[in-house]
Design a protein around this motif. Structure first.
Motif, PDB file in Angstrom:
ATOM      1  N   MET A 141       1.039  -1.013  -0.088  1.00 55.29           N
ATOM      2  CA  MET A 141       0.049  -0.119   0.097  1.00 55.29           C
ATOM      3  C   MET A 141       0.769   1.279  -0.052  1.00 55.29           C
ATOM      4  N   THR A 142       0.581   2.053  -1.097  1.00 56.11           N
ATOM      5  CA  THR A 142       1.654   3.470  -1.185  1.00 56.11           C
ATOM      6  C   THR A 142       0.776   4.328  -0.282  1.00 56.11           C
ATOM      7  N   LYS A 143       1.613   4.988   0.471  1.00 58.24           N
ATOM      8  CA  LYS A 143       1.157   6.132   1.294  1.00 58.24           C
ATOM      9  C   LYS A 143       0.932   7.397   0.280  1.00 58.24           C
ATOM     10  N   LEU A 144      -0.093   8.154   0.155  1.00 60.01           N
ATOM     11  CA  LEU A 144      -0.275   9.234  -0.554  1.00 60.01           C
ATOM     12  C   LEU A 144      -0.262  10.624   0.292  1.00 60.01           C
ATOM     13  N   THR A 145       0.806  11.390  -0.205  1.00 57.82           N
ATOM     14  CA  THR A 145       1.057  12.432   0.666  1.00 57.82           C
ATOM     15  C   THR A 145       0.678  13.875   0.154  1.00 57.82           C
ATOM     16  N   CYS A 146      -0.482  13.604  -1.156  1.00 54.55           N
ATOM     17  CA  CYS A 146      -1.003  14.805  -1.456  1.00 54.55           C
ATOM     18  C   CYS A 146      -2.114  15.233  -0.690  1.00 54.55           C
ATOM     19  N   PHE A 147      -2.664  14.413   0.266  1.00 51.08           N
ATOM     20  CA  PHE A 147      -3.979  14.909   0.863  1.00 51.08           C
ATOM     21  C   PHE A 147      -3.636  15.841   1.957  1.00 51.08           C
ATOM     22  N   LYS A 148      -4.127  16.667   2.043  1.00 49.83           N
ATOM     23  CA  LYS A 148      -3.928  17.939   3.238  1.00 49.83           C
ATOM     24  C   LYS A 148      -5.472  18.066   4.020  1.00 49.83           C
ATOM     25  N   ALA A 149      -5.293  18.869   4.990  1.00 45.95           N
ATOM     26  CA  ALA A 149      -6.571  19.302   6.064  1.00 45.95           C
ATOM     27  C   ALA A 149      -7.716  19.587   5.033  1.00 45.95           C
ATOM     28  N   TYR A 150      -7.472  20.374   4.154  1.00 51.10           N
ATOM     29  CA  TYR A 150      -8.715  20.951   3.405  1.00 51.10           C
ATOM     30  C   TYR A 150      -8.876  20.604   1.701  1.00 51.10           C
ATOM     31  N   ASP A 151      -7.798  19.891   1.258  1.00 48.70           N
ATOM     32  CA  ASP A 151      -7.936  19.556  -0.055  1.00 48.70           C
ATOM     33  C   ASP A 151      -6.697  18.676  -0.343  1.00 48.70           C
ATOM     34  N   ILE A 152      -6.559  18.714  -1.825  1.00 49.13           N
ATOM     35  CA  ILE A 152      -5.432  17.670  -2.303  1.00 49.13           C
ATOM     36  C   ILE A 152      -4.543  18.640  -3.023  1.00 49.13           C
ATOM     37  N   ARG A 153      -3.170  18.540  -2.615  1.00 48.10           N
ATOM     38  CA  ARG A 153      -2.108  19.217  -3.374  1.00 48.10           C
ATOM     39  C   ARG A 153      -0.850  18.456  -3.252  1.00 48.10           C
ATOM     40  N   GLY A 154      -0.080  18.335  -4.280  1.00 51.91           N
ATOM     41  CA  GLY A 154       1.184  17.878  -4.255  1.00 51.91           C
ATOM     42  C   GLY A 154       1.922  18.047  -5.678  1.00 51.91           C
ATOM     43  N   LYS A 155       3.377  17.708  -5.482  1.00 55.03           N
ATOM     44  CA  LYS A 155       4.282  17.756  -6.572  1.00 55.03           C
ATOM     45  C   LYS A 155       4.040  17.022  -7.786  1.00 55.03           C
ATOM     46  N   LEU A 156       3.888  17.306  -8.815  1.00 59.02           N
ATOM     47  CA  LEU A 156       3.611  16.551  -9.942  1.00 59.02           C
ATOM     48  C   LEU A 156       4.816  15.340  -9.930  1.00 59.02           C
ATOM     49  N   GLY A 157       4.036  14.306 -10.635  1.00 52.96           N
ATOM     50  CA  GLY A 157       4.914  13.222 -10.916  1.00 52.96           C
ATOM     51  C   GLY A 157       4.980  12.328  -9.604  1.00 52.96           C
ATOM     52  N   THR A 158       5.658  12.866  -8.792  1.00 52.80           N
ATOM     53  CA  THR A 158       5.798  12.115  -7.087  1.00 52.80           C
ATOM     54  C   THR A 158       4.383  11.923  -6.439  1.00 52.80           C
ATOM     55  N   GLU A 159       4.092  13.199  -5.898  1.00 50.76           N
ATOM     56  CA  GLU A 159       2.724  13.167  -5.199  1.00 50.76           C
ATOM     57  C   GLU A 159       1.279  12.943  -5.921  1.00 50.76           C
ATOM     58  N   LEU A 160       1.564  13.767  -7.051  1.00 55.02           N
ATOM     59  CA  LEU A 160       0.331  13.591  -7.559  1.00 55.02           C
ATOM     60  C   LEU A 160       0.570  13.455  -9.337  1.00 55.02           C
ATOM     61  N   ASN A 161      -0.470  12.370  -9.900  1.00 57.38           N
ATOM     62  CA  ASN A 161      -0.146  12.178 -11.417  1.00 57.38           C
ATOM     63  C   ASN A 161      -1.502  11.414 -11.872  1.00 57.38           C
ATOM     64  N   GLU A 162      -1.548  11.107 -13.083  1.00 58.98           N
ATOM     65  CA  GLU A 162      -2.676  10.607 -13.507  1.00 58.98           C
ATOM     66  C   GLU A 162      -3.402   9.326 -12.823  1.00 58.98           C
ATOM     67  N   GLU A 163      -2.338   8.520 -12.475  1.00 58.90           N
ATOM     68  CA  GLU A 163      -2.836   7.359 -11.902  1.00 58.90           C
ATOM     69  C   GLU A 163      -3.199   7.332 -10.260  1.00 58.90           C
ATOM     70  N   ILE A 164      -2.669   8.435  -9.739  1.00 60.47           N
ATOM     71  CA  ILE A 164      -3.385   9.026  -8.274  1.00 60.47           C
ATOM     72  C   ILE A 164      -4.599   9.593  -8.492  1.00 60.47           C
ATOM     73  N   ALA A 165      -4.850  10.391  -9.554  1.00 56.58           N
ATOM     74  CA  ALA A 165      -5.863  11.127  -9.597  1.00 56.58           C
ATOM     75  C   ALA A 165      -7.189  10.005 -10.180  1.00 56.58           C
ATOM     76  N   TYR A 166      -6.593   8.835 -10.972  1.00 58.46           N
ATOM     77  CA  TYR A 166      -7.526   7.982 -11.194  1.00 58.46           C
ATOM     78  C   TYR A 166      -8.267   7.411 -10.021  1.00 58.46           C
ATOM     79  N   LYS A 167      -7.152   7.076  -8.995  1.00 56.34           N
ATOM     80  CA  LYS A 167      -7.722   6.252  -7.656  1.00 56.34           C
ATOM     81  C   LYS A 167      -8.595   7.426  -6.855  1.00 56.34           C
ATOM     82  N   ILE A 168      -8.344   8.645  -6.962  1.00 58.39           N
ATOM     83  CA  ILE A 168      -8.983   9.690  -6.255  1.00 58.39           C
ATOM     84  C   ILE A 168     -10.633   9.715  -6.760  1.00 58.39           C
ATOM     85  N   GLY A 169     -10.597   9.738  -8.176  1.00 60.65           N
ATOM     86  CA  GLY A 169     -12.076   9.819  -8.591  1.00 60.65           C
ATOM     87  C   GLY A 169     -12.646   8.436  -8.275  1.00 60.65           C
TER      88      GLY A 169
END
Length: 456
Positions: free
Chosen positions: A1-29
């Motif tokens: 299980m990969t820990k996702l570090t783009c989840f913040k207190a109010y929203d989602i924000r992360g560095k492109l490629g490592t913290e947020l990419n299309e695969e992660i966006a798909y999983k969030i949706g």
């Protein structure tokens, strides 16, 4: 299980490629769809170069969870909020990194009626499911279709002004090459159709994800010159600048002076109370005296809330408040499902300018003169709680009135301070204000004293 570090207190924000990419966006949706099981949602994105691809990946995740999507295209966050309460849908997602650096992106998520999803209202559950990737298969996948919400959004915005009362004005509008331009164009068309004598001078207007004039964030002093200079050059009545997803707007008076968000709260409270006295106004605890003064003057009721959009929205719902304002330039409106908007504030300011027939500088200078403030000063400290305690101890013998709604507020009668830890960064945020009629001491003296205390 990969820990996702783009989840913040109010929203989602992360560095492109490592913290947020299309695969992660798909999983969030996919996780959003599985947890909330909405029939339909709206999805939009800002102008960043990666936003469209991240949006499509999010839509695919939602579709695979059985959710139908109305794709609003390139939008500001508030167009997604509007869609989420105005259309027959049960939620919305805006792909945006707002004013974060170029190599970031993110998302803001809402449920039905544009209710915010933050860490304590569902974001953690979405994170856990996205991290595990243990998704259930659905029998029927969802569909995706494009939807143009702009005409309905513009019609809604027009309900905040009385076109018959708008006088001749010249406005500098600076979209910062973000998402605001298309809405300004549509409002301009509407004004022309109604024969309103308002002229728009557009700078950095075209949406451009390379941000040739820098990331749009007018709260940074270095980003204000272009708006100020255009106001002075064109002899405009007001300048307006937005951040990237235009959920915050910043105002400049006819002299090109940037107006602190604190005094805009007073101005907008006045705009609502001029129309209907007795209404409730929600504010944050960082700077308060001017808000109290205006709300009292125009027969309203001031209600204090902890800073942060989810707290303000909750407090407004609880009290059915017409308007809520934070000094950070977030402004919230009951008729906008208690959401924040960067378009409604300047329309209301246009309304106040027209009705009072006073220049913006004189409207706010009265407030600034009566209640000078420091503006928010940020300090990097090793331990925010230890530093707050140190301030507390330093002033204890002066017996201030203490309020702990958000951080610590100390009220000495003729001046007050609020100090709090940032929700999003390792910073200590300080605000000071005074009553000019009771206190001739210059604001800088307080700033110097506190700075020395914090940094010692």
């Amino acid at each position: 299980m990969t820990k996702l570090t783009c989840f913040k207190a109010y929203d989602i924000r992360g560095k492109l490629g490592t913290e947020l990419n299309e695969e992660i966006a798909y999983k969030i949706g996919r996780a959003y769809g599985e947890i909330y099981q909405p029939k339909s949602v709206v999805v939009g994105c800002d102008v960043r170069l990666t936003s469209e691809d991240l949006k499509q990946a999010t839509i695919k995740g939602l579709n695979d969870a059985g959710v139908n999507v109305l794709d609003l295209g390139m939008t500001g966050t508030e167009e997604v909020y509007f869609g989420a309460f105005h259309l027959d849908v049960q939620g919305g997602i805006e792909v945006t990194a707002s004013h974060n650096p170029m190599d970031y992106n993110g998302m803001k998520l809402v449920r039905e009626n544009a209710r915010p999803i933050s860490a304590d209202t569902g974001l953690k559950e979405i994170q856990l499911l996205a991290e595990s990737g243990q998704f259930k298969d659905v029998a029927v996948k969802g569909t995706s279709e494009k939807y143009n919400i702009l005409p309905e959004f513009i019609d809604h915005l027009m309900t905040y002004i009385d076109p018959a009362k708008i006088s001749s004005l010249k406005l500098v509008v600076n979209a910062g090459n973000g998402a605001a331009g298309h809405v300004i164009d549509a409002i301009e068309e509407k004004f022309k159709a109604l024969n309103l004598p308002v002229e728009f001078i557009k700078i950095h207007h075209e949406a451009d994800g390379t941000f040739p004039n820098g990331i749009p964030n007018p709260i940074l002093v270095e980003n204000r010159d272009s708006t100020r200079n255009a106001v002075l050059e064109h002899g405009a009545d007001m300048g307006i600048a937005w951040d990237g997803d235009f959920d915050r707007c910043f105002l400049f008076d006819e002299k090109g002076q940037f107006i602190e968000g604190y005094y805009i709260v007073g101005l907008l409270a006045q705009a609502f109370l001029l129309k209907q006295s007795g209404e409730k106004i929600v504010h944050d605890p960082r700077l308060v005296w001017n808000t109290f003064d205006i709300v009292e003057q125009f027969n309203g009721e001031a209600i204090q809330s902890k800073s942060g959009h989810s707290f303000i929205k909750e407090k407004m719902r609880e009290h059915n408040a017409v308007y809520g304002g934070e000094m950070s330039a977030h402004h919230y409106f009951r008729d906008f499902a208690y959401c924040d908007s960067g378009m409604i504030p300047w329309l209301l300011a246009v309304s106040v300018l027209s009705e009072t027939q006073k220049p913006l500088s004189s409207l706010v200078e009265e407030m600034i003169d009566k209640f000078p403030c420091s503006g928010e000063i940020n300090f990097k400290v090793a331990n925010t709680q230890v530093t707050i305690q140190k301030i507390f101890d330093h002033f204890a013998e002066q017996n201030p009135t203490i309020d702990k709604t958000d951080g610590v507020s100390l009220d000495f009668g003729s001046w007050r301070l609020n100090v709090r830890a940032s929700n999003t960064e390792p910073l200590l945020r300080l605000n000071i204000e005074s009553r000019k009629d009771q206190n001739p001491k210059p604001m800088q003296a307080y700033i110097d004293e506190l700075t020395q205390l914090i940094q010692s």
